[in-house]
Motif scaffolding. Structure first.
Motif, short mmCIF file in Angstrom:
data_model
loop_
_atom_site.label_atom_id
_atom_site.label_comp_id
_atom_site.label_asym_id
_atom_site.label_seq_id
_atom_site.Cartn_x
_atom_site.Cartn_y
_atom_site.Cartn_z
N UNK A 177 42.00 29.58 10.74
CA UNK A 177 42.51 29.19 9.41
C UNK A 177 41.37 28.99 8.42
N UNK A 178 40.30 28.37 8.88
CA UNK A 178 39.11 28.15 8.04
C UNK A 178 38.52 29.49 7.60
N UNK A 179 38.35 30.42 8.52
CA UNK A 179 37.76 31.71 8.19
C UNK A 179 38.67 32.55 7.30
N UNK A 180 39.97 32.49 7.54
CA UNK A 180 40.90 33.26 6.71
C UNK A 180 40.90 32.76 5.27
N UNK B 59 37.32 33.83 3.76
CA UNK B 59 37.12 35.24 3.40
C UNK B 59 37.74 35.54 2.04
N UNK B 60 38.78 34.81 1.66
CA UNK B 60 39.37 34.98 0.33
C UNK B 60 38.41 34.48 -0.75
N UNK B 61 37.82 33.31 -0.53
CA UNK B 61 36.86 32.76 -1.49
C UNK B 61 35.63 33.65 -1.59
N UNK B 62 35.16 34.17 -0.45
CA UNK B 62 33.98 35.02 -0.45
C UNK B 62 34.24 36.33 -1.18
N UNK C 114 31.12 37.77 3.67
CA UNK C 114 32.47 38.35 3.68
C UNK C 114 32.56 39.43 4.76
N UNK C 115 31.53 40.27 4.85
CA UNK C 115 31.50 41.31 5.87
C UNK C 115 31.50 40.70 7.27
N UNK C 116 30.68 39.67 7.47
CA UNK C 116 30.58 39.05 8.79
C UNK C 116 31.89 38.37 9.19
N UNK C 117 32.48 37.60 8.29
CA UNK C 117 33.72 36.88 8.62
C UNK C 117 34.85 37.87 8.89
N UNK C 118 34.91 38.93 8.09
CA UNK C 118 35.95 39.95 8.31
C UNK C 118 35.80 40.57 9.69
N UNK C 119 34.56 40.82 10.09
CA UNK C 119 34.29 41.39 11.42
C UNK C 119 34.73 40.42 12.51
N UNK D 282 32.73 27.51 -6.10
CA UNK D 282 33.28 26.17 -5.93
C UNK D 282 34.28 26.13 -4.77
N UNK D 283 35.04 27.21 -4.62
CA UNK D 283 36.02 27.27 -3.54
C UNK D 283 35.38 27.23 -2.17
N UNK D 284 34.36 28.05 -1.95
CA UNK D 284 33.73 28.08 -0.63
C UNK D 284 32.93 26.81 -0.38
N UNK D 285 32.29 26.26 -1.41
CA UNK D 285 31.55 25.02 -1.25
C UNK D 285 32.45 23.86 -0.86
N UNK D 286 33.61 23.78 -1.53
CA UNK D 286 34.56 22.72 -1.20
C UNK D 286 35.19 22.92 0.17
#
Length: 294
Positions: A137-140, A143-146, A190-195, A152-156
Motif C-alpha cells: 500500500x505504501x509503495x502503490x 509511485x503515484x507521488x513519484x 519511480x522506476x525502482x518502485x514500479x519494478x 510534498x506528497x512523498x515527503x509526507x
C-alpha cells in the motif's frame, strides 16, 4: 573523525563518491549500502557504533548525493547495476563485511548471490523477503507521488508510514531532504518502485539460494512494513541466517531512540565480531540463530 573522500571510477560507467573512515588498529572493513532516496548522511548513527571497531566505507549511488554531479542522468539504473557497483567497491576497498538499510538490502542480496570472495558476513536491516499488505500500500501510493513529482506528497507519505516512529527532528530532516531532490531522483525511484511492485515475491528468496556468507537480519518490533516474520522467510534459502528483533523500534531502528541504537549496536557488533563457523562461538544474546541446510 574526518573521512578520506574520493570519487571512484567504476569501469568507466559510473563515478561514485565515497567516504573512507580509517580506524587505527581495525582489521576489517565494512561497506554501508543506503536505502532509497538516501545519502551517506543517513548512516550518521550507524557510523557511531561501527567506528572504530571497523574501517567504514560510505558511498552515494550515481544519481544521489555527492555522486550526482559526476554522472549523467539520462536513464534510471537498475538494482542489478547497484549490485555491480557494490561488487566493484568491495574489491576496491578490500571489504570483508557489508551492511544495508531498507531497500539497500536488495542490492546486497543480488551482489552476494555472485559469492564475492572477500565478503565474510553481511548485516541486512529493515528488509524482508516479500511485499506484505502495508508495504504494498505504501509503495502503490508512493509511485503515484513519484510519477507526479509531488514533493510534498512523498515527503509526507514517508513520515506517516515507514518514518512514523522517528523523532520529530528526524522527520523534519527527512521531509526537507526529500522535497529538495532533483527530478531525475524521483524518476529513478519511480522506476525502482514500479519494478518492485511487479516482481514475484520469491525474487529475493531465489537470490538467497546462492548466498554463502552468513547473514544477520535486523528488524524493528514495531515495523509493519518489513517485519521480522517476513524476514524469516529466508530460512532454508541462505546458507546461514541469524535474526534480531529490536524492541520498541520501527523501520528506522538506530535513528529512533537511544535504546534502539544500543540494541542495534549490540546485535550488529555481536554478529560481526563473533568467531567464524567451526570456531568456538562466544555467547551473543541479541541474536536468534537459525541453522541452515547445506
Amino acid at each position: 573523525m574526518s573521512p578520506e573522500t574520493a570519487v571512484v571510477n567504476i569501469q568507466g560507467q559510473y563515478q561514485i563518491y565515497t567516504e573512507f573512515y580509517h580506524a587505527e588498529g581495525a582489521k576489517k572493513t565494512i561497506i554501508l549500502v543506503n536505502g532509497s532516496l538516501a545519502t551517506t548522511a543517513s548512516f550518521a548513527q550507524t557510523l557511531r557504533y561501527l567506528y572504530p571497531h571497523f574501517n567504514v566505507v560510505l558511498y552515494d549511488q550515481p544519481y544521489a548525493g555527492q555522486s550526482k554531479p559526476h554522472n549523467r542522468h539520462d536513464r534510471p539504473i537498475s538494482k542489478e547495476d547497484e549490485a555491480y557497483i557494490l561488487l566493484e567497491l568491495i574489491e576496491h576497498f578490500a571489504a570483508e563485511h557489508v551492511l544495508s538499510f531498507s531497500w539497500g538490502g536488495a542490492a546486497v542480496l543480488l551482489a552476494l548471490a555472485y559469492q564475492p570472495r572477500r565478503i565474510e558476513k553481511a548485516v541486512i536491516t529493515s528488509f524482508s523477503a516479500h511485499l506484505n499488505g502495508p508495504m504494498r500500500a505504501y509503495l502503490e501510493q508512493g509511485v503515484k507521488f513519484l510519477a507526479a513529482c509531488d514533493r510534498q506528497g512523498i515527503g509526507g507519505l514517508i513520515n506517516t508510514t515507514i518514518g512514523k516512529h522517528l523523532p520529530s527532528l528526524f522527520k523534519r530532516f527527512n521531509y526537507r531532504h526529500v522535497i529538495s531532490l532533483a527530478e531525475h531522483e524521483y524518476a529513478q525511484m519511480h522506476c525502482h518502485v514500479s519494478e518492485v511492485l511487479s516482481q514475484d515475491n520469491h525474487y529475493y528468496l531465489n537470490c538467497a539460494d546462492a548466498i554463502q556468507a552468513p547473514l544477520l537480519f535486523i528488524n524493528g518490533e514495531l515495523d509493519e512494513y518489513t517485519c521480522t516474520e517476513d524476514a524469516r522467510l529466508f530460512v532454508g534459502h541462505a546458507r546461514e541466517c541469524h535474526y534480531s528483533t529490536i524492541l520498541n523500534a520501527g523501520h528506522f531502528l538506530d535513528m529512533e531512540h537511544k535504546a534502539a541504537w544500543l540494541a542495534t549496536q549490540q546485535a550488529t557488533l555481536g554478529f560481526l565480531q563473533a568467531p567464524a563457523r567451526g570456531q568456538r562461538h562466544l555467547p551473543v544474546h541479541a541474536l536468534e540463530p537459525q541453522a541452515m541446510a547445506g
